[in-house]
Scaffold this active site. Structure first.
Site, PDB file in Angstrom:
ATOM      1  N   ARG A  24       0.821  -1.225   0.000  1.00  0.00           N
ATOM      2  CA  ARG A  24       0.000   0.000   0.000  1.00  0.00           C
ATOM      3  C   ARG A  24       0.853   1.272   0.000  1.00  0.00           C
ATOM      4  NH1 ARG A  24      -5.626  -0.505   1.856  1.00  0.00           N
ATOM      5  NH2 ARG A  24      -6.241  -2.402   0.794  1.00  0.00           N
ATOM      6  N   ARG A  28      -3.703   6.719   0.491  1.00  0.00           N
ATOM      7  CA  ARG A  28      -4.232   7.971   1.038  1.00  0.00           C
ATOM      8  C   ARG A  28      -3.290   8.754   1.939  1.00  0.00           C
ATOM      9  NH1 ARG A  28      -9.543   4.967   2.928  1.00  0.00           N
ATOM     10  NH2 ARG A  28      -7.874   3.462   3.149  1.00  0.00           N
ATOM     11  N   ARG A  37      -6.945  10.994  -6.644  1.00  0.00           N
ATOM     12  CA  ARG A  37      -8.110  10.187  -6.240  1.00  0.00           C
ATOM     13  C   ARG A  37      -9.386  11.021  -6.271  1.00  0.00           C
ATOM     14  NH1 ARG A  37     -11.735   7.759  -5.935  1.00  0.00           N
ATOM     15  NH2 ARG A  37     -12.538   6.242  -4.432  1.00  0.00           N
ATOM     16  N   ASP A  74      -6.695  -3.344  -7.353  1.00  0.00           N
ATOM     17  CA  ASP A  74      -7.219  -3.915  -6.117  1.00  0.00           C
ATOM     18  C   ASP A  74      -7.458  -5.400  -6.325  1.00  0.00           C
ATOM     19  OD1 ASP A  74      -8.300  -2.785  -3.362  1.00  0.00           O
ATOM     20  OD2 ASP A  74      -9.574  -4.471  -3.942  1.00  0.00           O
ATOM     21  N   TYR A 150     -14.438 -12.253   0.730  1.00  0.00           N
ATOM     22  CA  TYR A 150     -15.206 -11.069   0.327  1.00  0.00           C
ATOM     23  C   TYR A 150     -16.440 -11.467  -0.470  1.00  0.00           C
ATOM     24  CZ  TYR A 150     -11.514  -8.059   2.040  1.00  0.00           C
ATOM     25  OH  TYR A 150     -10.625  -7.417   2.865  1.00  0.00           O
TER      26      TYR A 150
HETATM   27  O1  CP3 Z   1       0.077   0.419  -3.249  1.00  0.00           O
HETATM   28  C1  CP3 Z   1      -0.370  -0.744  -3.330  1.00  0.00           C
HETATM   29  O2  CP3 Z   1      -0.152  -1.633  -2.476  1.00  0.00           O
HETATM   30  C2  CP3 Z   1      -1.131  -1.155  -4.583  1.00  0.00           C
HETATM   31  C3  CP3 Z   1      -2.543  -1.075  -4.558  1.00  0.00           C
HETATM   32  C4  CP3 Z   1      -3.390  -1.963  -3.666  1.00  0.00           C
HETATM   33  C5  CP3 Z   1      -4.641  -1.532  -3.163  1.00  0.00           C
HETATM   34  N1  CP3 Z   1      -5.259  -2.598  -2.571  1.00  0.00           N
HETATM   35  C6  CP3 Z   1      -5.167  -0.169  -3.319  1.00  0.00           C
HETATM   36  C7  CP3 Z   1      -6.297   0.291  -2.463  1.00  0.00           C
HETATM   37  C8  CP3 Z   1      -3.234  -3.303  -3.276  1.00  0.00           C
HETATM   38  C9  CP3 Z   1      -2.044  -4.248  -3.490  1.00  0.00           C
HETATM   39  C10 CP3 Z   1      -4.438  -3.686  -2.602  1.00  0.00           C
HETATM   40  C11 CP3 Z   1      -4.672  -5.064  -2.095  1.00  0.00           C
HETATM   41  C12 CP3 Z   1      -5.877  -5.347  -1.319  1.00  0.00           C
HETATM   42  N2  CP3 Z   1      -7.135  -4.820  -1.478  1.00  0.00           N
HETATM   43  C13 CP3 Z   1      -5.943  -6.316  -0.284  1.00  0.00           C
HETATM   44  C14 CP3 Z   1      -4.805  -7.218   0.150  1.00  0.00           C
HETATM   45  C15 CP3 Z   1      -3.850  -6.532   1.059  1.00  0.00           C
HETATM   46  C16 CP3 Z   1      -4.400  -6.221   2.429  1.00  0.00           C
HETATM   47  O3  CP3 Z   1      -4.574  -5.027   2.716  1.00  0.00           O
HETATM   48  O4  CP3 Z   1      -4.623  -7.165   3.199  1.00  0.00           O
HETATM   49  C17 CP3 Z   1      -7.258  -6.311   0.210  1.00  0.00           C
HETATM   50  C18 CP3 Z   1      -7.794  -7.179   1.351  1.00  0.00           C
HETATM   51  C19 CP3 Z   1      -8.006  -5.368  -0.561  1.00  0.00           C
HETATM   52  C20 CP3 Z   1      -9.454  -5.046  -0.468  1.00  0.00           C
HETATM   53  C21 CP3 Z   1      -9.674  -3.631  -0.131  1.00  0.00           C
HETATM   54  N3  CP3 Z   1      -9.486  -2.569  -1.011  1.00  0.00           N
HETATM   55  C22 CP3 Z   1     -10.097  -3.080   1.103  1.00  0.00           C
HETATM   56  C23 CP3 Z   1     -10.400  -3.899   2.346  1.00  0.00           C
HETATM   57  C24 CP3 Z   1     -10.170  -1.690   0.931  1.00  0.00           C
HETATM   58  C25 CP3 Z   1     -10.669  -0.666   1.919  1.00  0.00           C
HETATM   59  C26 CP3 Z   1      -9.688  -0.510   3.017  1.00  0.00           C
HETATM   60  C27 CP3 Z   1      -9.322   0.926   3.200  1.00  0.00           C
HETATM   61  O5  CP3 Z   1      -8.138   1.141   3.508  1.00  0.00           O
HETATM   62  O6  CP3 Z   1     -10.205   1.781   3.060  1.00  0.00           O
HETATM   63  C28 CP3 Z   1      -9.747  -1.381  -0.384  1.00  0.00           C
HETATM   64  C29 CP3 Z   1      -9.634  -0.038  -0.996  1.00  0.00           C
HETATM   65  C30 CP3 Z   1      -8.288   0.387  -1.430  1.00  0.00           C
HETATM   66  N4  CP3 Z   1      -7.462  -0.394  -2.185  1.00  0.00           N
HETATM   67  C31 CP3 Z   1      -7.654   1.648  -1.188  1.00  0.00           C
HETATM   68  C32 CP3 Z   1      -6.406   1.592  -1.833  1.00  0.00           C
HETATM   69  C33 CP3 Z   1      -5.359   2.677  -1.892  1.00  0.00           C
HETATM   70  C34 CP3 Z   1      -8.265   2.821  -0.403  1.00  0.00           C
HETATM   71  C35 CP3 Z   1      -9.470   3.384  -1.092  1.00  0.00           C
HETATM   72  C36 CP3 Z   1      -9.353   4.790  -1.712  1.00  0.00           C
HETATM   73  O7  CP3 Z   1      -8.258   5.299  -1.989  1.00  0.00           O
HETATM   74  O8  CP3 Z   1     -10.427   5.371  -1.941  1.00  0.00           O
END
Ligand code: CP3
Length: 347
Positions: A24, A28, A37, A74, A150
């Site tokens: 990540r 944000r 974003r 994602d 999920y």
């Molecule tokens: O920089 C990176 O790592 C690359 C991008 C990336 C994202 N999600 C962007 C993202 C990666 C590799 C993921 C993987 C991901 N997504 C996982 C596995 C890793 C982990 O965290 O365990 C999972 C379970 C998800 C599912 C997911 N996507 C969730 C649970 C959420 C919401 C959580 C939150 O922090 O709000 C997301 C949204 C998400 N994916 C965001 C980002 C940057 C935040 C949303 C936004 O910017 O509006």
């Protein structure tokens, strides 16, 4: 050959200091991420807009000079591509129209995945072209069990009761869903590699909710099948597995026929990992993401402790889980400095 220090480390070369990237790392906590974003309301539309995905993938590389970029996307693009309804609710995280019956599997179709996910592959191609040759580009996918969590829970969960009860009571039909996801993830990773990803990571973020035997069937075995499926076409591309929160069961993931590295969460001690994991396989991890929020002397002490334990072997510096939104970007810059200036002790 692109990909420099990270790819060479995955191939067994040692450097005086380990390569570093952070899960990540695009997100944000960066003001420049929030600015891009803000131009797209829907998170998935944002993921599917290649110019924006490329831009935010490159942001942390420009700011911190990490050894790897991870493509901005994602894990939930796979259920979306299979035809399940997926959306993100502001402040609540992902939501899916939950699968409650095996009869609904028929509505999921792998046939359209490659076409549907073209924006991701276009973003990878453009990112690879824009990155310095020495920076590796990582593709990724969710592991079948984590995706099934999920898909069956309909979003995040406190206890994962729905998915676990389905797996425990009806392993045959649960196995069909896992099989479909194994094939879909092989397709998605292969497409990412063919678009220019130098290595790929599999996120099994919820593996740790399974008891050990179930962990073998629903986490390790599907991951190994995916790795073998990807390797059938791309035998040299390294695969990193992240089985989060599995405790000492991480030992069973030391499968060098499948994985080039295992990413460790914060629950596993660096000392234990140096003794039990590292002699067999490269490890990645495992600074607590909240140490990065704390910063200062606490972060430095902990980063140095991890480096002293793991930096002498095959190692990629990372966090135990993703960067959290309240992380001050200056702390990330300091962490990169600490890792790059670390001096291996004589031990
Ligand atoms: O920089 C990176 O790592 C690359 C991008 C990336 C994202 N999600 C962007 C993202 C990666 C590799 C993921 C993987 C991901 N997504 C996982 C596995 C890793 C982990 O965290 O365990 C999972 C379970 C998800 C599912 C997911 N996507 C969730 C649970 C959420 C919401 C959580 C939150 O922090 O709000 C997301 C949204 C998400 N994916 C965001 C980002 C940057 C935040 C949303 C936004 O910017 O509006």
């Amino acid at each position: 050959m692109s990909g420099g220090k990270l790819l060479k480390t995955l191939g067994g070369t040692r450097f005086p200091t380990p390569p570093i990237w952070l899960m990540r790392q695009a997100g944000r906590y960066l003001p420049e991420y929030r600015a891009v974003r803000a131009t797209t309301k829907s998170f998935l539309d944002f993921c599917y807009t290649p110019e924006k995905a490329v831009e935010v993938t490159l942001q942390p590389i420009k700011r911190f000079g990490f050894d790897a970029a991870i493509i901005f996307s994602d894990i939930l693009v796979v259920p979306d591509a299979l035809g399940q309804k997926v959306w993100f609710e502001e402040g609540e995280g992902p939501k899916l129209e939950a699968i409650t019956d095996p009869a609904q599997f028929g509505q999921l179709s792998r046939g359209r995945l490659t076409e549907f996910l073209q924006p991701v592959y276009r973003a990878i191609k453009a990112t690879r072209a824009a990155l310095p040759a020495e920076t590796a580009l990582l593709g990724f996918a969710g592991a079948p069990f984590t995706l099934a969590c999920y898909m069956i829970e309909g979003g995040g969960s406190r206890d994962f009761a729905k998915v676990k009860l389905w797996a425990f009571k009806h392993p045959d039909s649960f196995g069909l869903l896992i099989d479909l996801l194994v094939d879909a993830v092989i397709d998605h990773l292969t497409n990412q590699i063919e678009a220019g990803a130098d290595a790929v990571q599999l996120f099994d973020s919820w593996a740790g909710v399974l008891p050990e035997e179930q962990l073998f069937s629903w986490s390790l075995e599907p991951l190994v099948r995916i790795a073998h499926g990807v390797k059938a076409r791309h035998p040299k591309v390294p695969i990193i597995a992240f089985p989060r929160a599995v405790g000492p069961a991480a030992l069973m993931y030391r499968r060098t026929d499948a994985f080039s590295a295992i990413s460790l969460d914060t629950g596993l001690g660096a000392h234990w990992a140096a003794k039990e994991m590292q002699p067999h396989i490269c490890v990645q991890g495992n600074l607590d993401p909240l140490m990065l929020v704390a910063g200062g002397a606490a972060m430095e002490r902990e980063a140095i402790r991890i480096l002293n334990k793991l930096g002498h072997g095959s190692f990629i510096f990372n966090l135990g889980h993703g960067v959290v939104p309240q992380t001050p970007p200056e702390h990330v810059a300091q962490l990169v400095e600490i890792v790059r200036n670390w001096k291996p002790s004589a031990s």
